[in-house]
Scaffold this active site. Structure first.
Site, PDB file in Angstrom:
ATOM      1  N   LYS A 178       9.025   1.633   8.457  1.00 22.40           N
ATOM      2  CA  LYS A 178       7.975   0.761   7.907  1.00 22.40           C
ATOM      3  C   LYS A 178       7.953  -0.571   8.658  1.00 22.40           C
ATOM      4  O   LYS A 178       9.007  -1.094   9.039  1.00 22.40           O
ATOM      5  CB  LYS A 178       8.252   0.545   6.410  1.00 22.40           C
ATOM      6  CG  LYS A 178       7.164  -0.185   5.659  1.00 22.40           C
ATOM      7  CD  LYS A 178       7.498  -0.245   4.162  1.00 22.40           C
ATOM      8  CE  LYS A 178       6.405  -0.936   3.362  1.00 22.40           C
ATOM      9  NZ  LYS A 178       6.698  -0.987   1.914  1.00 22.40           N
ATOM     10  N   SER A 199       3.132   0.645  -1.077  1.00 23.83           N
ATOM     11  CA  SER A 199       2.729   0.075   0.190  1.00 23.83           C
ATOM     12  C   SER A 199       3.279   0.832   1.401  1.00 23.83           C
ATOM     13  O   SER A 199       2.792   0.620   2.501  1.00 23.83           O
ATOM     14  CB  SER A 199       3.197  -1.372   0.262  1.00 23.83           C
ATOM     15  OG  SER A 199       4.615  -1.436   0.209  1.00 23.83           O
ATOM     16  N   SER A 220       6.814   1.162  -4.108  1.00 23.06           N
ATOM     17  CA  SER A 220       6.219   1.391  -2.789  1.00 23.06           C
ATOM     18  C   SER A 220       6.816   2.523  -1.964  1.00 23.06           C
ATOM     19  O   SER A 220       6.247   2.903  -0.949  1.00 23.06           O
ATOM     20  CB  SER A 220       6.271   0.109  -1.968  1.00 23.06           C
ATOM     21  OG  SER A 220       5.194  -0.701  -2.334  1.00 23.06           O
TER      22      SER A 220
HETATM   23  N1  GLN Z   1       2.159  -1.512  -5.772  1.00 19.18           N
HETATM   24  C1  GLN Z   1       3.119  -2.507  -6.115  1.00 19.18           C
HETATM   25  C2  GLN Z   1       2.571  -3.857  -5.779  1.00 19.18           C
HETATM   26  O1  GLN Z   1       1.487  -3.922  -5.340  1.00 19.18           O
HETATM   27  C3  GLN Z   1       4.423  -2.219  -5.459  1.00 19.18           C
HETATM   28  C4  GLN Z   1       4.617  -2.831  -4.135  1.00 19.18           C
HETATM   29  C5  GLN Z   1       5.972  -2.555  -3.535  1.00 19.18           C
HETATM   30  O2  GLN Z   1       6.791  -1.823  -4.095  1.00 19.18           O
HETATM   31  N2  GLN Z   1       6.220  -3.163  -2.390  1.00 19.18           N
HETATM   32  O3  GLN Z   1       3.198  -4.854  -5.955  1.00 19.18           O
END
Ligand code: GLN
Length: 480
Positions: free
Chosen positions: A81, A156, A180
């Protein structure tokens, strides 16, 4: 003929040892798949130009070292990532503000993987600074779901999940602050795991919510997730919140009824209004399968769990706004000039950050501001304590807590971008593990037919802090 693109880590390792193919051949197969698919899927932001050099290095070790000395990740092609630092390479958290930024050191997880001889294929697309659940918040265009390109891969870590699902990487690393790793894994039909908070060093992970962030594996099988997790876990002096996972491997028996593992289901939460009917049907079928496999399924209360989402959306922006203060156009990446120093900040941050990131900075500074601190941040911190105690009490009577990973299957690209709250609701089942600091694993649980497409779904298992081993064992049994 062996299909090099559908192997697991375990199988690829065995083939590499017996010389059925070389690490270079393995890497070439993944590069070819990337070449074929990345233009349409946009899973990788960059494919490294020295992949074959890295693979040749692994081949050298394969030839020169004794079998017992060869780590199981030697020569395994991984996707990383874009918020995990690899020394000397570009890293950008899919943000314009890090334009041209080169990592000056290796993340500890990366250093460990290098030590194990893994091959890095490239850096994957993500929501900017990991803020989002669809990868639509990338400054470099959305990633598409390999099962249906009109849909999001989740986020994400959407690029990492799509890369693994589309056979463009054997496995990948993502990061998980509120889901994420698990949510995109579920949307793409692969395995995703968030370790216990502190089990994996955060050194070299671009910070989002520091009290919630963990790096985690995205893989094709539960066994592979375990291999990758074991390779990156451990205490690191560069991250004071990291811990040696001392209870890891010791399967506790606190929740056991007659030697059986007990799986708790917070039904009033999992079966609440608003959860997709197909998701519930799939989840109930998964529970029935677990019961047939010999697990005891028990209804549990977990009273404060529904407060996890509002708690998360106060703690996370508070921490994120603080962490993002360092991107001021002076030290990293993009620089835009204004009238004076403050003007530079405005110009750089106004141009460099996307809408969602700016929204969270505003939310975060608001909840931390003098007049509102107690009303918002203070209460969220207190609520986090309550959620943690609820989990601790519940884990006295059950070994694992199960929920669906997501309330819906993968949604259409553009479907939720106009309504941030809708998007945030997609995190309802995942954020709670980050708030409680417990490990959580998402395993594919089948699919639902939507029109002509079959969309994957996932089941989530949460465990006691440090008891990743219990999750792996339940996950492997479930997937078998
Ligand atoms: N979807 C969640 C957010 O928008 C999780 C993001 C994450 O785990 N980095 O904050």
């Amino acid at each position: 003929m062996i299909d090099l693109n559908t192997l697991t880590i375990t199988k690829a390792h065995a083939h590499l040892l017996s010389g059925d193919f070389s690490a270079v051949e393995l890497a070439e197969a993944y590069l070819a798949e990337i070449e074929k698919k990345n233009l349409s899927l946009n899973a990788y932001l960059e494919v490294f130009d020295d992949v074959l050099v890295q693979a040749a290095e692994a081949d050298k070790k394969l030839k020169n070292l004794k079998t017992a000395e060869l780590p199981n990740l030697l020569g395994i092609p991984l996707a990383i990532k874009d918020n995990i630092l690899i020394k000397g390479r570009r890293v950008g958290a899919a943000s314009k503000i890090l334009e041209g930024y080169i990592a000056s050191y290796d993340a500890t997880a990366i250093a460990k993987l290098k030590e194990a001889g893994a091959v890095f294929l490239g850096r994957t697309n993500m929501d900017e600074f990991a803020m989002g659940g669809s990868t639509e918040n990338s400054a470099f265009g959305p990633t598409k779901n390999p099962h249906d390109p009109s849909r999001v891969p989740g986020g994400s870590s959407g690029g990492s999940a799509a890369a693994v699902a589309a056979d463009m990487a054997l496995a990948a690393l993502g990061s998980d602050t509120g889901g994420s790793v698990r949510q995109p894994a579920s949307f793409c039909g692969v395995v995703g795991m968030k370790p216990t908070y502190g089990a994996v060093s955060r050194s070299g992970l671009i910070a989002m919510g520091s009290s919630l962030d963990q790096i985690g594996p995205i893989t094709k099988t539960v066994e592979d997730a375990k291999i990758l997790f074991e390779a990156i876990t451990g205490r690191d002096p560069k991250d004071s919140t990291s811990e040696d996972n001392t209870i890891y491997r010791t399967i506790s028996s606190r929740g056991r009824s007659k030697g059986k593992t007990v799986i708790g289901v917070p039904r009033s939460f999992t079966h609440a209004k608003g959860i997709d009917a197909d998701v519930l049907k799939n989840f109930d079928a998964a529970l029935a399968r677990l019961a047939r496999a010999g697990y005891v399924i028990r209804d549990i209360k977990l009273p404060s769990v529904a407060e996890s989402l509002p708690t998360y959306y106060i703690l996370m922006p508070a921490e994120a706004s603080t962490n993002l203060a360092r991107f001021d156009g002076v030290k990293y990446g993009l620089h835009r000039s204004g009238e004076d120093l403050l003007g530079d900040y405005f110009a750089t941050r106004g141009n460099g950050f996307g809408r969602e990131v700016r929204r969270r900075i505003l939310l975060g500074t608001y909840v931390l501001s003098a007049g509102y601190y107690d009303a918002y941040y203070g209460r969220a911190v207190a609520m986090r304590d309550r959620i943690r105690s609820d989990f601790d009490a519940t884990f006295e009577t059950v070994d694992v807590i199960a929920t669906p990973t997501t309330p819906t299957p993968a949604f259409k690209i553009g479907e939720k971008t106009g309504d941030p709250l809708e998007m945030y609701l997609a995190d309802i089942f995942t954020v709670t593990a980050n708030i409680a600091g417990v490990p959580a694993l998402s395993v594919p649980s089948g699919s639902v037919s939507v029109g002509d497409e079959k969309l994957p779904l996932g089941i989530q298992f949460m465990g006691r802090r440090g008891e990743e081993s219990v999750l792996f064992s339940v996950g492997e049994r479930f997937a078998a």
